[in-house]
Write a protein that holds these residues in place. Structure first.
Motif, PDB file in Angstrom:
ATOM      1  N   ASN A 136      -6.093   3.004  -4.821  1.00  0.00           N
ATOM      2  CA  ASN A 136      -5.920   4.386  -4.360  1.00  0.00           C
ATOM      3  C   ASN A 136      -4.512   4.950  -4.554  1.00  0.00           C
ATOM      4  O   ASN A 136      -4.164   5.968  -3.950  1.00  0.00           O
ATOM      5  CB  ASN A 136      -6.335   4.527  -2.890  1.00  0.00           C
ATOM      6  CG  ASN A 136      -7.831   4.332  -2.710  1.00  0.00           C
ATOM      7  OD1 ASN A 136      -8.633   4.923  -3.430  1.00  0.00           O
ATOM      8  ND2 ASN A 136      -8.201   3.469  -1.766  1.00  0.00           N
ATOM      9  N   ILE A 137      -3.697   4.323  -5.386  1.00  0.00           N
ATOM     10  CA  ILE A 137      -2.426   4.918  -5.814  1.00  0.00           C
ATOM     11  C   ILE A 137      -2.417   4.916  -7.348  1.00  0.00           C
ATOM     12  O   ILE A 137      -3.236   4.245  -7.980  1.00  0.00           O
ATOM     13  CB  ILE A 137      -1.197   4.167  -5.252  1.00  0.00           C
ATOM     14  CG1 ILE A 137      -1.193   2.706  -5.729  1.00  0.00           C
ATOM     15  CG2 ILE A 137      -1.172   4.243  -3.733  1.00  0.00           C
ATOM     16  CD1 ILE A 137       0.060   1.944  -5.295  1.00  0.00           C
ATOM     17  N   SER A 138      -1.521   5.677  -7.938  1.00  0.00           N
ATOM     18  CA  SER A 138      -1.521   5.761  -9.392  1.00  0.00           C
ATOM     19  C   SER A 138      -1.355   4.368 -10.000  1.00  0.00           C
ATOM     20  O   SER A 138      -0.721   3.485  -9.407  1.00  0.00           O
ATOM     21  CB  SER A 138      -0.402   6.686  -9.882  1.00  0.00           C
ATOM     22  OG  SER A 138       0.854   6.040  -9.851  1.00  0.00           O
ATOM     23  N   ALA A 139      -1.916   4.182 -11.182  1.00  0.00           N
ATOM     24  CA  ALA A 139      -1.875   2.867 -11.826  1.00  0.00           C
ATOM     25  C   ALA A 139      -0.440   2.393 -12.033  1.00  0.00           C
ATOM     26  O   ALA A 139      -0.109   1.220 -11.787  1.00  0.00           O
ATOM     27  CB  ALA A 139      -2.609   2.926 -13.166  1.00  0.00           C
ATOM     28  N   VAL A 140       0.430   3.313 -12.459  1.00  0.00           N
ATOM     29  CA  VAL A 140       1.830   2.934 -12.672  1.00  0.00           C
ATOM     30  C   VAL A 140       2.508   2.589 -11.349  1.00  0.00           C
ATOM     31  O   VAL A 140       3.266   1.613 -11.253  1.00  0.00           O
ATOM     32  CB  VAL A 140       2.584   4.056 -13.411  1.00  0.00           C
ATOM     33  CG1 VAL A 140       4.082   3.754 -13.469  1.00  0.00           C
ATOM     34  CG2 VAL A 140       2.032   4.224 -14.830  1.00  0.00           C
ATOM     35  N   SER A 141       2.216   3.351 -10.309  1.00  0.00           N
ATOM     36  CA  SER A 141       2.801   3.059  -8.988  1.00  0.00           C
ATOM     37  C   SER A 141       2.365   1.684  -8.495  1.00  0.00           C
ATOM     38  O   SER A 141       3.174   0.934  -7.912  1.00  0.00           O
ATOM     39  CB  SER A 141       2.399   4.133  -7.977  1.00  0.00           C
ATOM     40  OG  SER A 141       2.935   5.382  -8.326  1.00  0.00           O
ATOM     41  N   TYR A 142       1.103   1.356  -8.693  1.00  0.00           N
ATOM     42  CA  TYR A 142       0.636   0.030  -8.279  1.00  0.00           C
ATOM     43  C   TYR A 142       1.391  -1.063  -9.024  1.00  0.00           C
ATOM     44  O   TYR A 142       1.847  -2.043  -8.414  1.00  0.00           O
ATOM     45  CB  TYR A 142      -0.864  -0.116  -8.520  1.00  0.00           C
ATOM     46  CG  TYR A 142      -1.322  -1.554  -8.367  1.00  0.00           C
ATOM     47  CD1 TYR A 142      -1.449  -2.123  -7.097  1.00  0.00           C
ATOM     48  CD2 TYR A 142      -1.555  -2.354  -9.484  1.00  0.00           C
ATOM     49  CE1 TYR A 142      -1.816  -3.452  -6.957  1.00  0.00           C
ATOM     50  CE2 TYR A 142      -1.928  -3.679  -9.346  1.00  0.00           C
ATOM     51  CZ  TYR A 142      -2.046  -4.233  -8.081  1.00  0.00           C
ATOM     52  OH  TYR A 142      -2.395  -5.558  -7.939  1.00  0.00           O
ATOM     53  N   LEU A 143       1.534  -0.909 -10.338  1.00  0.00           N
ATOM     54  CA  LEU A 143       2.222  -1.933 -11.119  1.00  0.00           C
ATOM     55  C   LEU A 143       3.699  -2.024 -10.743  1.00  0.00           C
ATOM     56  O   LEU A 143       4.293  -3.094 -10.785  1.00  0.00           O
ATOM     57  CB  LEU A 143       2.061  -1.649 -12.612  1.00  0.00           C
ATOM     58  CG  LEU A 143       0.615  -1.728 -13.131  1.00  0.00           C
ATOM     59  CD1 LEU A 143       0.557  -1.374 -14.604  1.00  0.00           C
ATOM     60  CD2 LEU A 143       0.034  -3.126 -12.900  1.00  0.00           C
ATOM     61  N   ILE A 197       5.629  -5.403 -11.877  1.00  0.00           N
ATOM     62  CA  ILE A 197       5.295  -5.503 -13.305  1.00  0.00           C
ATOM     63  C   ILE A 197       5.983  -4.404 -14.103  1.00  0.00           C
ATOM     64  O   ILE A 197       6.413  -4.613 -15.239  1.00  0.00           O
ATOM     65  CB  ILE A 197       3.773  -5.434 -13.519  1.00  0.00           C
ATOM     66  CG1 ILE A 197       3.072  -6.583 -12.776  1.00  0.00           C
ATOM     67  CG2 ILE A 197       3.425  -5.471 -15.005  1.00  0.00           C
ATOM     68  CD1 ILE A 197       3.433  -7.957 -13.287  1.00  0.00           C
ATOM     69  N   VAL A 198       6.091  -3.207 -13.527  1.00  0.00           N
ATOM     70  CA  VAL A 198       6.706  -2.048 -14.179  1.00  0.00           C
ATOM     71  C   VAL A 198       7.918  -1.616 -13.367  1.00  0.00           C
ATOM     72  O   VAL A 198       7.904  -1.670 -12.137  1.00  0.00           O
ATOM     73  CB  VAL A 198       5.679  -0.895 -14.282  1.00  0.00           C
ATOM     74  CG1 VAL A 198       6.360   0.407 -14.681  1.00  0.00           C
ATOM     75  CG2 VAL A 198       4.586  -1.247 -15.275  1.00  0.00           C
ATOM     76  N   LYS A 199       8.972  -1.191 -14.090  1.00  0.00           N
ATOM     77  CA  LYS A 199      10.168  -0.680 -13.422  1.00  0.00           C
ATOM     78  C   LYS A 199      10.512   0.685 -13.990  1.00  0.00           C
ATOM     79  O   LYS A 199      10.527   0.874 -15.208  1.00  0.00           O
ATOM     80  CB  LYS A 199      11.341  -1.632 -13.624  1.00  0.00           C
ATOM     81  CG  LYS A 199      11.181  -2.978 -12.928  1.00  0.00           C
ATOM     82  CD  LYS A 199      12.416  -3.851 -13.103  1.00  0.00           C
ATOM     83  CE  LYS A 199      12.252  -5.186 -12.378  1.00  0.00           C
ATOM     84  NZ  LYS A 199      13.437  -6.057 -12.536  1.00  0.00           N
ATOM     85  N   GLY A 200      10.773   1.641 -13.085  1.00  0.00           N
ATOM     86  CA  GLY A 200      11.202   2.966 -13.500  1.00  0.00           C
ATOM     87  C   GLY A 200      10.198   3.712 -14.358  1.00  0.00           C
ATOM     88  O   GLY A 200      10.568   4.586 -15.144  1.00  0.00           O
ATOM     89  N   GLY A 201       8.923   3.360 -14.227  1.00  0.00           N
ATOM     90  CA  GLY A 201       7.891   4.048 -14.980  1.00  0.00           C
ATOM     91  C   GLY A 201       7.768   3.633 -16.428  1.00  0.00           C
ATOM     92  O   GLY A 201       6.949   4.185 -17.175  1.00  0.00           O
ATOM     93  N   ASP A 202       8.564   2.641 -16.858  1.00  0.00           N
ATOM     94  CA  ASP A 202       8.518   2.194 -18.258  1.00  0.00           C
ATOM     95  C   ASP A 202       7.334   1.250 -18.457  1.00  0.00           C
ATOM     96  O   ASP A 202       7.354   0.112 -17.984  1.00  0.00           O
ATOM     97  CB  ASP A 202       9.827   1.486 -18.614  1.00  0.00           C
ATOM     98  CG  ASP A 202       9.854   1.008 -20.067  1.00  0.00           C
ATOM     99  OD1 ASP A 202       8.936   1.347 -20.829  1.00  0.00           O
ATOM    100  OD2 ASP A 202      10.804   0.278 -20.426  1.00  0.00           O
ATOM    101  N   VAL A 203       6.313   1.710 -19.193  1.00  0.00           N
ATOM    102  CA  VAL A 203       5.099   0.912 -19.386  1.00  0.00           C
ATOM    103  C   VAL A 203       5.045   0.235 -20.753  1.00  0.00           C
ATOM    104  O   VAL A 203       4.014  -0.332 -21.125  1.00  0.00           O
ATOM    105  CB  VAL A 203       3.832   1.790 -19.191  1.00  0.00           C
ATOM    106  CG1 VAL A 203       3.802   2.381 -17.794  1.00  0.00           C
ATOM    107  CG2 VAL A 203       3.758   2.888 -20.247  1.00  0.00           C
TER     108      VAL A 203
END
Length: 383
Positions: A227-234, A239-245
């Motif tokens: 229930n949170i954005s996929a990037v926010s969950y990661l 797994i992800v930092k600063g939105g860098d996917v």
């Protein structure tokens, strides 16, 4: 029985020389049996130079296939080559065609294509081989679901087109020398083919223990997890930092389906609003976990599974598609998986092609066959 012939060229610009190399290796007048089919996979430049069209026009049977980021066969290997595989038989038939362009829905184009190919057949095909276009608005799994509905679940083995451009804009499918950005090519193998299928993807020990639930999707766009954005969950699990996917291309997404089977999905990138673009759809409420995959994982899994295929083949040909995501894990040695396959197979006829998505028939515990679009997998068909 099917006999497999292979030819290969790296000659992009000299069309006559490329055709001469391919036909000289195949010698179709002497080596082909009553029924034949050509499968073409190549670097995109072969479309622009006219080689794909020219060689198809010289062959007395249908050809189909797709672009790839690199290919190899028992006749050669290259990042910028063209592989031509011919399946030829006295007792099996290959019935093929290409669909109308797909814009938003696969229903009408695939229904017309399937009905056209199977019209007049006295028996169900032993297997289907689809070559699917790379479309950002229509996931490859939608093609497979429609084929299953039309065929009643005939095993399907094939690939999704891909190219080297960042936006995959020259990902073509082929049919009889013509190239298509939004059409699917399909062949039905009719007769007692008795194909055998093998696959390998992610080692169990490489799957991260933490699981979550997919709570929002739009086709192949993964919108929310827990229930949170996929990037926010990661970001929340480190797994992800600063939105860098960008690092997610080398991390398979493991999707646990309710029927007990698994889907493996590769991530193409982000949408900029917290969602992720996957190489295929995922169902809401499915469990999801991430996995790691490195150079040694790719090479060792290929060696093990190809060796197993060689033992089962007993002289038959072997068709293989490996996900581009596996290639991205090879770093500065992009041909390492090709080289390992060649080392394992020696003189066995084969082709090995990188894929934007692998179409594979999975066997469930109750004996049913379910066709899936996979990512981050190596799939094998022994014919």
């Amino acid at each position: 029985m099917i006999k497999m012939l292979t030819a290969f060229t790296e000659e992009i610009d000299d069309v006559d020389l490329a055709v001469s190399e391919l036909l000289g290796r195949l010698d179709p007048d002497h080596n082909c049996l009553t029924n034949s089919l050509g499968i073409v996979h190549c670097y995109s430049d072969f479309v622009d130079s006219g080689v794909v069209k020219a060689v198809s026009e010289k062959l007395p049977f249908d050809t189909l296939g797709s672009t790839t980021i690199s290919a190899s066969s028992s006749a050669g290997l290259s990042q910028t080559g063209l592989s031509l595989t011919v399946l030829t038989s006295e007792d099996l038939r290959f019935v093929s065609g290409v669909s109308a362009p797909i814009t938003d829905s696969v229903d009408a184009p695939l229904t017309e294509l399937y009905n056209r190919i199977t019209a007049g057949l006295s028996e169900k095909p032993a297997m289907l081989m689809p070559f699917i276009p790379f479309l950002l608005n229509v996931g490859g799994d939608e093609f497979i679901e429609k084929l299953d509905a039309l065929s009643g679940g005939i095993p399907a083995f094939g690939t999704l087109a891909i190219s080297n451009e960042p936006d995959y804009s020259r990902s073509y499918t082929f049919y009889n020398g013509e190239s298509y950005l939004a059409s699917m090519a399909l062949v039905a193998v009719v007769g007692d083919a008795a194909p055998e299928f093998l696959s390998v993807s992610v080692n169990e020990e490489n799957i991260l223990r933490q699981k979550a639930v997919i709570t929002g999707v739009n086709r192949n766009i993964l919108q929310t997890i827990n229930n949170i954005s996929a990037v926010s969950y990661l970001e929340s699990i480190g797994i992800v930092k600063g939105g860098d996917v960008s690092g997610l291309q080398a991390m398979p997404f493991i999707i646990y389906l309710e029927d007990g089977s698994l889907l493996i999905r590769a991530c193409i990138g982000g949408t900029g609003d917290g969602s992720l673009i996957l190489c295929g759809a995922v169902p809401v409420n499915s469990a999801i976990a991430l996995a790691t995959m490195g150079f040694e994982d790719v090479i060792s899994s290929s060696e093990s599974k190809v060796t197993e295929a060689l033992a089962a083949a007993k002289g038959r040909g072997i068709l293989m598609y490996s996900c581009a995501g596996r290639n991205w894990c090879l770093g500065m040695q992009p041909m390492a998986e090709h080289e390992k396959v060649k080392e394992c197979l020696d003189n066995t006829p084969y082709h090995f092609v990188y894929s934007g998505g692998e179409i594979f028939p999975s066997m469930l515990g109750d004996g049913r066959v379910v066709n899936h679009l996979q990512n981050d997998s190596l799939i094998i068909c022994i014919l």
